[in-house]
Design an enzyme around this catalytic site. Structure first.
Site, mmCIF file in Angstrom:
data_model
loop_
_atom_site.group_PDB
_atom_site.id
_atom_site.type_symbol
_atom_site.label_atom_id
_atom_site.label_comp_id
_atom_site.label_asym_id
_atom_site.label_seq_id
_atom_site.Cartn_x
_atom_site.Cartn_y
_atom_site.Cartn_z
ATOM 1 N N ASP A 106 11.955 29.669 -12.166
ATOM 2 C CA ASP A 106 12.137 31.069 -11.658
ATOM 3 C C ASP A 106 10.966 31.693 -10.709
ATOM 4 O O ASP A 106 10.103 31.608 -11.695
ATOM 5 C CB ASP A 106 13.332 31.274 -11.998
ATOM 6 C CG ASP A 106 13.768 32.756 -11.296
ATOM 7 O OD1 ASP A 106 15.100 32.450 -10.432
ATOM 8 O OD2 ASP A 106 13.025 33.531 -10.498
ATOM 9 N N CYS B 247 17.204 34.718 -6.876
ATOM 10 C CA CYS B 247 17.483 34.279 -7.708
ATOM 11 C C CYS B 247 17.146 32.596 -7.661
ATOM 12 O O CYS B 247 18.227 32.239 -7.305
ATOM 13 C CB CYS B 247 18.268 34.255 -8.836
ATOM 14 S SG CYS B 247 18.454 33.520 -10.232
ATOM 15 N N HIS C 149 15.901 36.815 -14.632
ATOM 16 C CA HIS C 149 17.283 37.761 -13.553
ATOM 17 C C HIS C 149 18.220 38.498 -13.976
ATOM 18 O O HIS C 149 18.675 39.093 -14.226
ATOM 19 C CB HIS C 149 17.558 37.655 -12.688
ATOM 20 C CG HIS C 149 16.288 37.373 -11.262
ATOM 21 N ND1 HIS C 149 15.387 36.360 -11.082
ATOM 22 C CD2 HIS C 149 15.787 38.050 -10.709
ATOM 23 C CE1 HIS C 149 14.564 35.882 -10.331
ATOM 24 N NE2 HIS C 149 15.029 37.202 -9.636
ATOM 25 N N SER D 103 13.357 29.808 0.450
ATOM 26 C CA SER D 103 14.230 30.390 0.047
ATOM 27 C C SER D 103 14.862 31.007 0.980
ATOM 28 O O SER D 103 15.811 31.535 1.005
ATOM 29 C CB SER D 103 14.251 31.960 -0.637
ATOM 30 O OG SER D 103 13.521 31.770 -1.892
#
Lengths: 619, 363
Positions: free
Chosen positions: A365, A384, A371, A326
């Site tokens: 996810d 997210c 989310h 991420s």
């Protein structure tokens, strides 16, 4: 009549030629006599003179190796020094019975079988008049003991030398590297006369890449030696030019915070000053002791290092290839804003998974329940995945590849030590060439969350973070910022290297992303909010958790079921202070689990250390 | 028809072959000592010698008539190669240039050691001797073109040997003494110009010769050390493998150009006398063949090649004993190294060809 003339001429010619040949023969004889008289003069008339020169006191020219430059840290701590050592050396030519000599020497100095083995090996390689070391690293007592008994051993002498020593040992091995004995491969490459007295050469890291500066220039002395080969007096001396001292960008106290944090773990931490590329911290864990390599590591220890599961010999900071996870999201966000794919407030719906039209496959996810409505700001601070699947899909692989390249992903960072890996920023061309396959849309999606083919090295990630922190100024990371002369102490700053500035269509985009990264740490729902608590300064970051193995569609990631080596890598990129960044860091803890739990607290510790010093300096 | 001897049929001159063989053996012996008792070095040199021997015998199979016909073409070919060297030498610089030239630099200039005397001999052979002034002039031009090209490389040693090879033909062909003298005077007048053209290191070598003590650390060091090695050998020498000076000291190129110093130290004055005897035998055999050659071409060529061989010996020993400047001329068939050795052997092949292709008319 004509026939006769030619015949006559021919006879005349041959007698002419014969005459000239005789004359030549005469000249040759004369010249040979000249040679003989010259040799007679040298060997018979001047025999005594030359014998004296040759036998009793002969003039010998010996090289004086230059003293290798020292290496200091940014805060002035000595990291590589030259320690005086004594070795016991033998001139084979002057020894009648080597074994007897060793027996005699054993009575005053301890000589082990290992020493004898090495000695006999190098005895075969060297010329009969060249010194061969019998014992290395004599202590002062042993040196003194021999000095007293020296008269009994002709052809043996204690020779003082300098030995490279790294006082901090494994703490800096991956940046400084080490020197080791010159081997045959080195011999082919180096300037033989400049290294005529040198025994060691930089093999790794800074010792290798700055070899020419550190080494210096050889000197010579003309000495008179007696029949035993001992130097009687020095006739003439050209001093060597010592190597330059190097000053590293590494801040030892910060380095130690990072080392402490990675203790007993595998991973890497790189911290860069975004203003000039100075590498403040450079850790690859675990390390190993460079001092063992200086005079040759024994096979057993070397094999242990090679076969260790933790692979200490690998420089994870420049050679370790990790999925960015991420941590790639802020960069993706910038690309989306800049390419007009997204506005800051555009929302996507995150139900906890995403599927491409007409495909069954669900891209999940990390948050199973999703989310909900998510904009870019929320997508970064809560990391997210679905938002970035969609975003990556809209950007497409071509624009992703082009945009991320500008941040230096998939390229060598240009750090001043060799052996760096390029890692991998995938593209259509790459896949066609490397795998012979077309690019699939699904592969773009997972690039959006830093998985799939994408791989980065910690140094790349740190450089990219620094570029983002300084709003597009790309600096080349460096470990050495200045050199100083060991004679005059005069310092010389090395130039800062920069690359093309990254231009955004609107300068505001930088602020938008940086604000989101700040809220990752300081926002209420940020993934790293715990690490930002009670900080006296503001910093910005992004957590990352990189999957090591794929999880099947119907399975869930369960930490307890998976053995350690397949557990996720924890990542964190961050910089501080938010407004005018002075430090950018990339942290990777192999199989460390979640980035927010494992990696982010390390950044906080490092920033506390770093910012404290700045606050103290400012009073 | 007269019965041909074995040597005639094989086109080998046995006395010459034997002497060359002895010389090569001495060379390998000294090389073993000078090269730090490295048997591999000796082995490699022996292989090169063998190849050169084969080359020599092959050349000897060609009759002088063929060689004479080829002379001009070989000469032109060599000049083209030399020009190519200059051309490429200017294009590439640094280490690569050296590599590129490695193939070219030695070969064309080495070839010229043979093709120049061949060319001059064939040019003068069909003219009535002694040569007229205009022919001498033409000859000088033919010699100077390759010599200047080689000197430009720069390879002074080879240029000198090529010039010697060419001018020795002229001398044997009976150039008048008056013309010879005036050429000598002209050369002396040109010496200052030569000095101006010379490279710094070449100038230094000449200066060093005049006063070796001046630069004992640099250029003079060779000569000083070499003289000490020779002098300390004495009349009988220190014995094979026992030379300390040449082994112990930094005697550069001790297995190539300075191998004579090693030889002197180990075999002494006595060894030198024996060595010179072998050389003199080869030279007198060469000159004997020249005188007894059947035509002018053979006479000129054989004597020129023999004289050039002697110049090798003289220049090398003169240089090692400190009487001549240090130019890169090896001690023939003793020094380590391939290229010059091959040329020398091919030269002997030509001499053998001149001797063994004679036809005897029986009346």
């Amino acid at each position: 009549m004509a026939q006769e003339t030619i015949l006559k001429n021919s006879e005349h010619e041959s007698s002419l030629i014969a005459k000239r040949v005789y004359i030549s023969g005469l000249i040759i004889l004369l010249l040979v006599l000249m040679i003989i008289s010259r040799v007679f003069y040298l060997t018979v008339l001047e025999y005594d003179h030359f014998t004296t020169l040759s036998k009793s006191n002969r003039v010998k020219i010996t090289p004086i190796p230059p003293i290798r430059g020292l290496i200091y840290s940014r805060d002035g701590i000595l990291l590589a020094e030259n320690k005086p050592i004594f070795s016991l050396e033998v001139i084979p030519e002057q020894i009648d019975d080597v074994d007897e000599l060793i027996n005699q020497l054993k009575k005053i100095i301890s000589i082990e079988d290992n020493d004898i083995k090495r000695f006999k090996k190098s005895l075969k390689k060297k010329r009969r008049f060249e010194n061969v070391a019998l014992r290395l690293n004599l202590n002062e007592e042993e040196a003194a003991l021999f000095a007293v008994n020296r008269h009994r051993f002709s052809g043996v002498d204690v020779v003082a030398g300098l030995n490279r020593y790294y006082p901090l040992g494994e703490e800096l091995v991956h940046s400084i590297g080490y020197v080791a004995r010159i081997d045959e491969d080195d011999m082919k490459k180096l300037n033989a006369s400049n290294y005529s007295g040198t025994t060691h050469i930089g093999k790794l890291g800074i010792e290798k890449s700055y070899e020419s500066l550190l080494h210096g220039d050889v000197g010579y002395q003309q000495v008179e030696v007696n029949a035993q080969g001992r130097v009687i007096r020095v006739l003439d001396r050209t001093a060597p030019k010592p190597g330059e001292n190097l000053h590293l960008t590494i801040d030892i106290s910060l380095q130690r915070v990072a080392i402490e944090a990675l203790k007993n773990k595998r991973g890497a931490i790189v911290a860069i000053d975004p203003r000039n590329g100075d590498i403040l911290t450079f850790v690859s864990s675990p390390g190993y002791d460079p001092n063992k390599f200086v005079n040759g590591i024994d096979t057993k220890s070397y094999k242990a290092l090679l076969s260790s599961k933790d692979k200490p010999l690998i420089n994870r900071a420049t050679q370790g290839k990790y999925p960015p996870g991420s941590t790639i999201k802020p960069f993706m966000g910038l690309l989306a804003l800049n390419n007009g794919v997204r506005n800051l407030n555009d929302e996507s719906w995150c139900p906890g998974w995403f599927s491409l039209k007409g495909h069954e496959h669900r891209y999940r996810d990390w948050k199973k329940q999703g989310h909900g409505h998510t904009d870019l700001h929320k997508a970064i601070i809560q990391s997210c995945d679905v938002f970035f699947y969609i975003l990556a899909h809209e950007l497409g692989i071509n624009r992703i590849h082009q945009g991320l390249s500008k941040f230096g992903l998939g390229k060598k960072s240009g750090i001043d030590i060799s052996g760096e890996s390029k890692a991998l920023l995938p593209s259509r061309e790459w896949k066609r060439k490397a795998l012979g396959q077309a690019w699939f849309p699904g592969e773009t999606l997972i690039i959006g969350i830093g998985q799939g083919y994408a791989l980065t090295t910690p140094i790349q990630l740190a450089k990219a973070t620094a570029s983002l922190a300084s709003r597009g100024n790309v600096v080349v990371p460096r470990l050495v910022f200045s050199t100083s002369s060991s004679i005059t102490n005069e310092k010389k700053e090395l130039p800062i290297k920069t690359e093309d500035k990254i231009i955004m269509n609107n300068e505001r985009y930088w602020g938008d992303i940086i604000q989101s990264m700040r809220d990752v740490v300081h926002g209420v729902s940020g993934t790293a909010w715990r690490s930002g608590l009670n900080a006296k300064y503001e910093f910005a970051g992004k957590t990352g958790t990189a999957q090591v193995i794929g999880i099947a569609q119907d399975k869930e990631y369960n930490k307890d079921e998976i053995s350690e080596e397949f557990q996720d890598h924890a990542l964190f990129i961050a910089f501080a202070p938010v407004e005018s960044p002075e430090i950018a860091v990339a942290i990777i803890v192999e199989n460390g689990g979640g980035g927010s739990k494992t990696a982010a607290p390390i950044a906080r510790k490092m920033f506390d250390n770093f910012m404290n010093k700045i606050l103290v300096n400012k009073g | 028809m007269e019965q041909q001897s074995l040597g005639q049929r094989l086109h080998i001159d046995f006395p010459l072959l034997f002497a060359i063989f002895v010389l090569c053996l001495i060379g390998l012996l000294v090389l073993y000592s000078a090269g730090g008792q490295d048997i591999q070095l000796v082995y490699r040199q022996a292989v090169k010698l063998l190849i050169a021997f084969v080359g020599m015998i092959m050349i000897a199979q060609l009759s002088p008539a063929i060689l004479e016909r080829w002379s001009i073409w070989l000469f032109i070919f060599g000049i083209i190669l030399l020009v190519l060297v200059i051309f490429y030498g200017d294009v590439g610089k640094g280490a690569q240039r050296w590599l590129d030239l490695k193939v070219f630099r030695f070969q064309p200039s080495e070839i010229m050691k043979l093709t120049v005397p061949m060319m001059i001999a064939s040019y003068l052979a069909d003219k009535s001797l002694p040569p007229k002034f205009s022919w001498v002039l033409m000859t000088c031009v033919l010699i100077l073109i390759p010599v200047l090209l080689i000197a430009k490389q720069p390879d002074l040693g080879t240029a000198l040997l090529v010039a010697t090879a060419g001018f020795s033909v002229l001398f044997i062909a009976g150039i008048s003494w008056r013309l010879l003298m005036s050429m000598g005077v002209l050369a002396a007048a040109c010496a200052p110009i030569l000095w101006y053209v010379m490279h710094d290191y070449q100038k230094r070598r000449v200066l060093t010769l005049l006063n070796p003590e001046e630069d004992p650390l640099g250029a003079g060091y060779h000569i000083i050390q070499s003289k000490i090695a020779i002098g300390s050998g004495g009349f009988y020498g220190k014995g094979w493998l026992k030379g300390t000076q040449s082994h112990l000291e930094f005697l550069p190129e001790r297995s190539t150009d300075f191998i004579f110093a090693v030889f002197c130290e180990e075999f002494g004055m006595l060894g030198v006398l024996l060595l010179l005897c072998v050389y003199l035998f080869i030279i007198s055999r060469g000159l004997f063949i020249a005188i007894n050659a059947q035509n002018t071409y053979g006479r000129l060529l054989a004597s020129s090649l023999t004289l050039t061989f002697f110049v090798y010996v003289f220049v090398n020993i003169g240089m090692v004993t400190g009487q001549l400047p240090v130019v890169g001329v090896p001690l023939p068939l003793i020094s380590h190294g391939g290229t010059s050795m091959v040329t020398l052997m091919l030269g002997f092949g030509i001499i053998m060809s001149v001797h063994t292709h004679r036809r005897f008319l029986s009346f």
